[in-house]
Write an enzyme that holds these catalytic residues in place. Structure first.
Site: not given
Length: 600
Positions: A500, A442-444, A212, A497, A191, A169
């Site tokens: 998580y 929003r950071a994962d 993807q 997404e 990936w 992104q």
């Protein structure tokens, strides 16, 4: 971005472990030059009065400008890349600018917060016989964290015939001419989770390979070789035919409305900013027949901001009638930047980053025509901000159809570089706004990450009517990622997404509904249309969490969706439906999309 633990989209590649958490010029005449038919430019600022801020000036130490005679170009490119290759959450920011001419034997590898661009009016004015490369050696061949870098306004003649641009992104490829092919995957086909291409021509074939999802707008390609989950095209000459879900191609012949991003260019020895004109039902590149159409403003009409300047000074410059050019670096704000004059430009170079320190909104605009916001990052501060970016005040109702506000390559981040909080990242109140490529995250992973540590309930809320989004990337919010309340809204491409880190089902319960939709159209809306939307879940804290659906919308004749998909990544959580009560559930741990071609 997608976690590395999901199933491989290509069977020959083994599944790998969950990704590692990382800390990682001079002024000229005051009258604008008009190149082709163009709308009225921002009024020239008045003569300076005592205490007034100057326009123009140098671009600062982190803008590196090259010409074909510059010695040691490759060494300088390598030096910047070495510093930025792994610097995911560091403070370095760079813009690499190339004057018109021809360059030989270069390989510009781009790391984090690095932008490369030509300074001509056309990409073909600046030719690099060589490559502009993004790969993923720093992350063991995994390109899902290749964020925050860009390439613009260059022609490339790749050394081996194909240029590699393996990104995720916030890594736009704009206004580029590749005289060869373009590979969107890292070496070894690891990936990749991007991406965005606009106003570009690729003479050869674009090869997504393991990439993807991708959105291509108003471009021309010699071919397109494959697709994994979600490939969306609007206004792309040479695009493949409409075949979603197999191959997963969503194709619009034209883009309803588009206006390309402002860009810096040289007129002789003087810097100017070109403002491309609005196009309706656009198709193909804007620069194919020579000089582009639009308006060029001299740098003397811009306040050239340097890191450390106060928000009060930025607002003083705007109040004087100056535009803003934000040079690379970090800007701390103790009050919002207030953009109030019609046709104001706020343009960032090298991922200039705005941080609201005390819970303020970073940028607010008035309900006026033609504001252009482009090329900067907003990083939430440790004190919760109710909003980070507001386009128009609440209740904005003016008609901007002839000259909309555009938000382009403006990226927002909550957490990752440290604790950050924001209730709603972007609120769009002004009618006819065009959001053209944003990643709202929003950071994962990184620093300051946790269900409540970097709390951010909502990604984007659209209240204004007639808003168009081309290229939405919105991820991991505690509640809704996208909420749409305005009438006649349109979205072309969404990558999403769900968060998580939800601790349990109760934490994401939306009343009687299991899980908050990624994209929710309000019950009051009677007209809305969207194409090519994808939502993924990866509930790694509690894999038993269920999402009833990825998308929610009223059942109304004027509300239409095309080509939707949901995916459970490796079975960490499941979707029961795709949209409302329609669409098959995701299937265990197989990481196979569940799709709906048309709704209703």
């Amino acid at each position: 971005m997608t976690p590395a633990s999901k199933e491989s989209p290509t069977p020959e590649r083994p599944t790998v472990g969950r990704r590692t958490v990382l800390g990682a010029a001079a002024a000229v005449a005051s009258a604008p030059a008009l190149l082709g038919p163009a709308r009225t430019a921002h009024a020239a600022p008045p003569h300076r009065t005592p205490g007034a801020l100057p326009g123009g000036g140098d671009l600062g130490p982190n803008v590196l400008v090259f010409d074909p005679a510059t010695p040691g170009i490759q060494a300088k490119l390598d030096e910047v890349f070495k510093q930025q290759e792994k610097a995911q959450f560091d403070t370095g920011r760079y813009a690499l600018l190339f004057k018109p001419g021809t360059y030989h034997g270069l390989n510009a590898q781009l790391g984090f917060y690095t932008s490369i661009a030509g300074l001509g009016l056309s990409p073909d004015d600046t030719t690099i016989n060589g490559d502009v490369t993004v790969d993923a050696g720093w992350f063991n061949g995994n390109a899902t964290q290749n964020f925050w870098r860009s390439a613009e306004n260059l022609a490339l003649v790749p050394v081996n015939g194909t240029n590699r641009w393996a990104v995720a992104q916030a890594a736009p490829f704009r206004r580029m001419h590749v005289r060869g092919g373009l590979n969107l995957a890292p070496a070894g086909d690891g990936w990749a989770s991007g991406g965005y291409l606009a106003d570009s021509r690729v003479d050869g074939t674009v090869e997504p390979r393991s990439q993807q999802q991708w959105y291509a707008r108003d471009s021309a390609v010699g071919g397109w070789s494959n697709g994994v989950w979600n490939m969306v095209f609007s206004g792309v000459q040479g695009a493949p035919g409409q075949t979603f879900p197999n191959p997963p191609y969503t194709v619009l012949d034209t883009t309803p409305l588009s206006r390309e991003k402002p860009f810096l260019h040289l007129d002789g020895a003087d810097y100017r900013v070109f403002l491309p004109e609005l196009r309706t039902n656009a198709r193909g590149v804007t620069w194919g027949n020579g000089t582009p159409r639009g308006t060029s403003l001299p740098l003397s009409q811009f306040y050239v901001a340097k890191p450390g300047v106060s928000a009060a000074t930025l607002n003083q410059a705007l109040a004087q009638g100056l535009h803003l050019l934000l040079t690379p670096g970090i800007y701390h704000l103790d009050q919002p930047i207030q953009v109030t004059a019609p046709n104001t430009v706020v343009l960032g170079l090298g991922y200039a980053t705005l941080i609201p320190d005390n819970g303020v909104t970073a940028v607010r605009t008035a309900d006026v025509d033609g504001i252009r916001l482009a090329g900067f990052l907003i990083d939430a501060g440790p004190v919760n901000s109710a909003t980070l970016l507001e386009i128009g005040p609440a209740g904005a109702a003016a008609d901007h159809s002839a000259n909309p506000t555009t938000v382009q390559d403006v990226f927002l981040r909550i957490g990752g570089a440290g604790p950050g909080k924001a209730t709603t990242s972007i609120v769009v109140n002004s009618r006819h706004t065009i959001i053209d490529h944003t990643w709202v995250w929003r950071a994962d992973h990184g620093d300051g990450v946790g269900w409540d540590t970097n709390r951010a309930d909502y990604g984007i809320r659209v209240n204004g009517d007639d808003v168009l989004a081309t290229g939405l990337f919105v991820e991991h919010f505690n509640k809704y990622d996208v909420q749409w309340y305005g009438q006649r809204g349109r979205t072309v491409f969404l990558q999403n997404e769900k968060a998580y880190d939800a601790p349990d089902q109760a934490a994401v319960q939306d009343g009687d509904v299991k899980g908050y939709a990624a994209y929710k159209v309000a019950d009051s809306v009677t007209s809305h249309e969207a194409w090519g939307l994808g939502s993924y879940c990866y509930y790694n804290v509690d894999p038993s969490i269920v999402q009833h659906h990825g998308f929610a919308a009223p059942n109304a004749p004027g509300v239409k969706f095309h080509d939707l998909l949901v995916v459970s990544l490796g079975g960490k959580g499941q979707f029961e439906h795709v949209i409302n009560d329609t669409g098959a559930p995701t299937s265990g741990s197989s990481t196979v999309p569940s799709t709906v071609v048309a709704y209703p």
